[in-house]
Design an enzyme around this catalytic site. Structure first.
Site, PDB file in Angstrom:
ATOM      1  N   SER A  51       0.906  -0.934   0.386  1.00  0.00           N
ATOM      2  CA  SER A  51       0.307   0.399   0.165  1.00  0.00           C
ATOM      3  C   SER A  51       0.488   1.010  -0.269  1.00  0.00           C
ATOM      4  O   SER A  51       1.915   0.900  -0.133  1.00  0.00           O
ATOM      5  CB  SER A  51      -0.382  -0.047   1.147  1.00  0.00           C
ATOM      6  N   ARG A 297      -0.410  -4.200  -6.896  1.00  0.00           N
ATOM      7  CA  ARG A 297      -1.623  -4.573  -6.350  1.00  0.00           C
ATOM      8  C   ARG A 297      -2.541  -3.781  -6.548  1.00  0.00           C
ATOM      9  O   ARG A 297      -2.554  -2.645  -6.305  1.00  0.00           O
ATOM     10  CB  ARG A 297      -1.298  -4.748  -4.617  1.00  0.00           C
ATOM     11  N   THR A 333      -7.560   1.820   4.734  1.00  0.00           N
ATOM     12  CA  THR A 333      -6.752   0.840   5.534  1.00  0.00           C
ATOM     13  C   THR A 333      -7.126   0.673   7.297  1.00  0.00           C
ATOM     14  O   THR A 333      -7.881   0.370   7.819  1.00  0.00           O
ATOM     15  CB  THR A 333      -4.294   1.136   5.803  1.00  0.00           C
ATOM     16  N   CYS A 478      -0.555  -7.182 -17.319  1.00  0.00           N
ATOM     17  CA  CYS A 478       0.291  -7.701 -16.022  1.00  0.00           C
ATOM     18  C   CYS A 478       1.612  -7.056 -15.854  1.00  0.00           C
ATOM     19  O   CYS A 478       2.242  -7.227 -16.892  1.00  0.00           O
ATOM     20  CB  CYS A 478       0.272  -9.346 -16.321  1.00  0.00           C
ATOM     21  N   CYS A 501       4.220 -14.298 -10.934  1.00  0.00           N
ATOM     22  CA  CYS A 501       3.217 -13.987 -10.342  1.00  0.00           C
ATOM     23  C   CYS A 501       3.101 -12.639  -8.587  1.00  0.00           C
ATOM     24  O   CYS A 501       4.245 -13.904  -8.549  1.00  0.00           O
ATOM     25  CB  CYS A 501       1.597 -14.715 -10.473  1.00  0.00           C
ATOM     26  N   CYS A 504      -1.328  -9.349  -7.356  1.00  0.00           N
ATOM     27  CA  CYS A 504      -2.162  -8.667  -7.925  1.00  0.00           C
ATOM     28  C   CYS A 504      -3.167  -8.975  -8.133  1.00  0.00           C
ATOM     29  O   CYS A 504      -4.162  -7.521  -7.811  1.00  0.00           O
ATOM     30  CB  CYS A 504      -1.718  -7.550  -8.213  1.00  0.00           C
ATOM     31  N   CYS A 507      -5.430  -9.477 -13.771  1.00  0.00           N
ATOM     32  CA  CYS A 507      -5.575 -10.742 -15.441  1.00  0.00           C
ATOM     33  C   CYS A 507      -7.441 -10.949 -14.684  1.00  0.00           C
ATOM     34  O   CYS A 507      -8.153 -10.892 -15.409  1.00  0.00           O
ATOM     35  CB  CYS A 507      -5.014 -11.213 -15.265  1.00  0.00           C
TER      36      CYS A 507
END
Lengths: 532, 248
Positions: A51, A297, A333, A478, A501, A504, A507
């Site tokens: 984050s 992410r 958050t 991606c 990968c 995140c 896709c």
């Protein structure tokens, strides 16, 4: 199929992030005797957490009042806010929207914060199991009540057969299961479909966020300085922007968010981020520095009108697994933590899941989400109409008598306009060179011999329809370069570099045919984020 | 027979480590920590020996900070019976570690000590050998196969020339190489059970071990990045390029 081993808990929480851990901690505070199990797919808590992050400390103060004295991770009080509109050569200062005034807030590494919260939860007696992903939801015989979660198998061969170290995933059963997987959780997605939780809400929308942590030469940064930009290099019809946060010890968190409702199939979010870093006002900040870690992410942007029903028999959906992020504040958050704490209080008082959704909507967090509900969808028509709408909504405090609509991100791509995508980009000098070089800093790792965890339902679609209509956008959206179209003796085919990968989920969200399904790989696989 | 297994807490092999900007050490803040992979292999071998009724008890030992309890708990979850943490916030040198382990060996009297051939953080590859010398017992290093029969261990070693099989009298020290085995996955109920297994914490100062003269680390530095090369088209170009660099 043989009977699997089972374990029973009062409460099972899937995902050790801010929502899940806030819920676990609150439950233990309310009832120290309660047996609570938290499972987490990352090998260590915080390992998959990424984050910005500027956080509002209110919920943390309420949950763990001693955090201000004891918190050991990266934590820099916000000092000066700046909001700028970029063009290719320079920038213009913009008035600061009220949601982006950060006085009293803190810049943290959410990964650090989650790791610390995990310690607090364990100290209270929460059973926390990192390295164990949920692979599927368990239901009772009627299929109408959630009874728990099955843990993923370990040690499978690539073809799905058991390898020499095969360990069957067990079934964790609970009176209540709380899903707190974060944005586009793969079990949450199953539940939304199974119980039609989104029947009365609008489609969820998302963004892709990419972040890098830099170590810079001395005296370049003013710790606590918070810069946000919009505009260049994003096209005018694409929502997004950057964040540039000055931490302590000459470290800088820099990142870029692109709304996944973008229309141009040729768009490359990763390339936009890298171009942004080369802006004449940003590049001097980074030159001579080095990257410490990187990651990406997806984040939830749908807000109030896209919230699915958060309660169902035997289970709750909390935090960004439901989608509680406040987009104009660019903060999730404090909302995720509030939804987790509220879930704990609701379960403690009511002993049932029913009513949680209404309770959340009526809470301070729910009202906060309602007030800003029209700001993000206002940008659907482009930057300037969006800004004008945002100003109006802010002025009226969300009291406009309408609610703007959201559209599913995967339906927003326009087909190719007859021309191939332009793959020539302006030269760059700052690292990382490309997506593979970037993934290196995410320290992502997947045991190569396991089955591919990114399930593409129809690979024929990729080489025919998708290639003609959209030129395989998965190869561009991606951020880790997982998807590649390769041509060899067998002809053209989709190659999935699943080991790259970073979890995140882009896709799973943006594929125009909804042909890609993200599933959980073997426990402990994935990125090993450090201080993101 | 008891088997003593030493586990070192190290930065996980997936983590990209960074030298601190002031060169005073490696930045491990926020980094994932694990059992040294070679030690994990050693523990797996000990557990297999126990499961084959060649040993009655497996004890895991670590020398490290309070947080090294995590690695010992993982060892207990894999199947070790009890754990000992020699608590020290300072890193110990290989000789110091060997002296500490020797003290524990004298107290526990194991029939076999298994440990990794080296730790992936300092790559010293010394502790096992030094322990064997201090203890006055045989050593079998770089093991890729271990068989116990009575008072003898037959160990296949990975050496430069290939494989070498030796027999050593027990008690002995065996250090594991990569191919010895593939460690098991821990199961969730075993992690819960591990929380109740005994873990004995002993402050290093109370052990009465004499630290060897410390080797002082002056400065840490990352290796220089490799310079990009360039391709030549012909042999002549290659010769010219080599001559320009003065190597021909």
């Amino acid at each position: 199929m043989s009977e699997r081993e089972q374990m029973q808990f009062q409460t099972l929480i899937v995902g050790a992030g801010p929502a899940g851990l806030a819920c676990a901690i609150r439950l233990k505070q309310l009832d120290p005797e309660q047996e609570i199990c938290v499972i987490e797919k990352a090998a260590v808590p915080g390992g998959h957490t990424l984050s910005g992050a500027v956080i509002e400390p209110g919920p943390l103060d309420a949950l763990l009042p001693h955090w201000r004295e004891q918190y050991p991770g990266i934590c820099v009080p916000a000092q000066r806010d700046e909001f700028r509109l970029l063009n290719a050569r320079g920038s213009r200062k913009l008035p600061l929207p009220p949601g982006m005034k950060n006085h009293g807030n803190f810049i943290v590494s959410l990964g650090n914060l989650v790791a610390w919260m995990a310690e607090q939860a364990e100290a209270l007696g929460v059973e926390l199991f990192p390295g164990f992903p949920g692979s599927e939801v368990l239901f009772d015989e009627s299929g109408q009540r959630v009874t728990g979660v099955r843990i993923g198998d370990m040690g499978l061969n690539a073809d799905g057969s058991p390898g020499p170290n095969y360990t069957e995933g067990m079934d964790l059963l609970a009176e209540t299961t709380i899903f707190a997987e974060g944005c586009r959780g793969h079990l949450g997605k199953q539940l939304i479909r199974h119980f039609r939780l989104d029947a009365d809400s609008q489609p969820q929308t998302y963004g892709i966020g990419m972040k890098e942590l830099w170590q810079l030469p001395e005296q370049r940064l003013e710790a606590g300085h918070i810069l946000h930009t919009i505009g260049w290099p994003l096209p005018g019809d694409t929502y997004g922007g950057s964040f540039v946060y000055a931490l302590d010890d000459n470290r800088l968190a820099i990142g870029f968010v692109v709304g996944l409702d973008y229309a141009d199939p040729c768009l490359e979010p990763f390339e936009l981020f890298q171009q942004f870093k080369h802006h004449p006002e940003i590049r001097p900040l980074l030159e001579g520095g080095e990257i410490l870690s990187t990651g990406a992410r997806a984040l939830v942007e749908g807000g109030w009108q896209s919230l699915p029903r958060m309660d169902m028999p035997g289970a709750l959906l909390i935090g960004d697994d439901a989608g509680t992020l406040n987009v104009p504040k660019i903060k999730g958050t404090h909302m995720a933590m509030q939804s987790g704490m509220l879930a704990a209080e609701h379960l403690h008082e009511q002993q049932q899941t029913t009513g949680y959704h209404q309770r959340f909507l009526a809470s301070a967090a729910g009202k906060e989400l309602h007030r800003v509900r029209n700001i993000r969808p206002g940008f659907h028509k482009g930057l300037w109409p969006g800004m004008a709408n945002a100003a109006l909504e802010t002025l009226l405090g969300g009291r406009t008598p309408w609610t703007l609509h959201n559209h599913a991100d995967h339906e927003q791509l326009h087909p190719l306009a007859g021309q191939p995508c332009n793959t020539q980009h302006p030269a760059r000098s700052l690292p990382p060179r490309d997506r593979l070089a970037s993934v290196y800093f995410a320290a992502t790792e997947h045991e190569e011999s396991q089955p591919v965890h990114l399930k593409v339902a129809d690979t024929e679609l990729c080489i025919n329809q998708c290639r003609e209509q959209y030129a395989n956008p998965c190869t561009r959206f991606c951020p880790a370069g997982v998807y590649e179209m390769v041509e060899d003796e067998q002809g053209l085919r989709l190659q999935i570099n699943a080991a790259n990968c970073v979890h995140c989920k882009t896709c799973d969200i943006k594929d125009p045919y909804q042909n890609i399904h993200w599933t959980a790989p073997e426990g402990g696989s994935g990125p090993n984020y450090q201080n993101l | 027979m008891k088997i003593l297994v030493a586990l070192k807490r190290v930065v996980d092999y997936n983590v990209r480590i960074q030298v601190k900007p002031d060169g005073s050490g490696v930045a491990v803040e926020g980094a994932k920590m694990s059992i040294n992979p070679f030690d994990e292999i050693a523990l797996e071998e000990a557990l297999r020996l126990k499961e084959a009724d060649k040993a009655e008890e497996v004890i895991v030992v670590s020398i490290g900070p309070e947080a090294a309890q995590q690695q010992l708990r993982t060892g207990l979850a894999m199947g070790a019976d009890r754990a000992i943490l020699v608590q020290s916030d300072e890193a110990v040198s290989p000789l110091h570690a060997a002296r500490i382990l020797h003290t524990l060996v004298q107290a526990e009297q194991p029939g076999l000590v298994l440990l990794g051939k080296q730790a992936i953080d300092d790559d010293s590859n010394q502790t096992g050998q030094m322990l064997a010398a201090l203890w006055g017992r045989p050593q079998a290093t770089f093991a890729s196969k271990v068989a116990l029969e009575g008072e003898t261990a037959t160990v296949t070693r990975e050496v430069d020339a290939g494989l070498e099989t030796i027999a050593v009298d027990l008690p002995a020290v065996i250090t594991s190489d990569l191919r010895l085995n593939e460690p098991r996955f821990v199961k969730l109920p075993d992690i819960m059970k591990a929380k109740r297994k005994p873990l004995d914490i002993r402050p290093l100062e109370e052990l009465g071990v004499t630290p060897p003269p410390a080797c002082q680390i002056v400065r840490w530095r990352a290796p220089e990045p490799r310079q990009a090369g360039h391709k030549v088209e012909t042999v002549d170009e290659l010769l010219t390029a080599l001559k320009e660099r003065g190597v021909l």
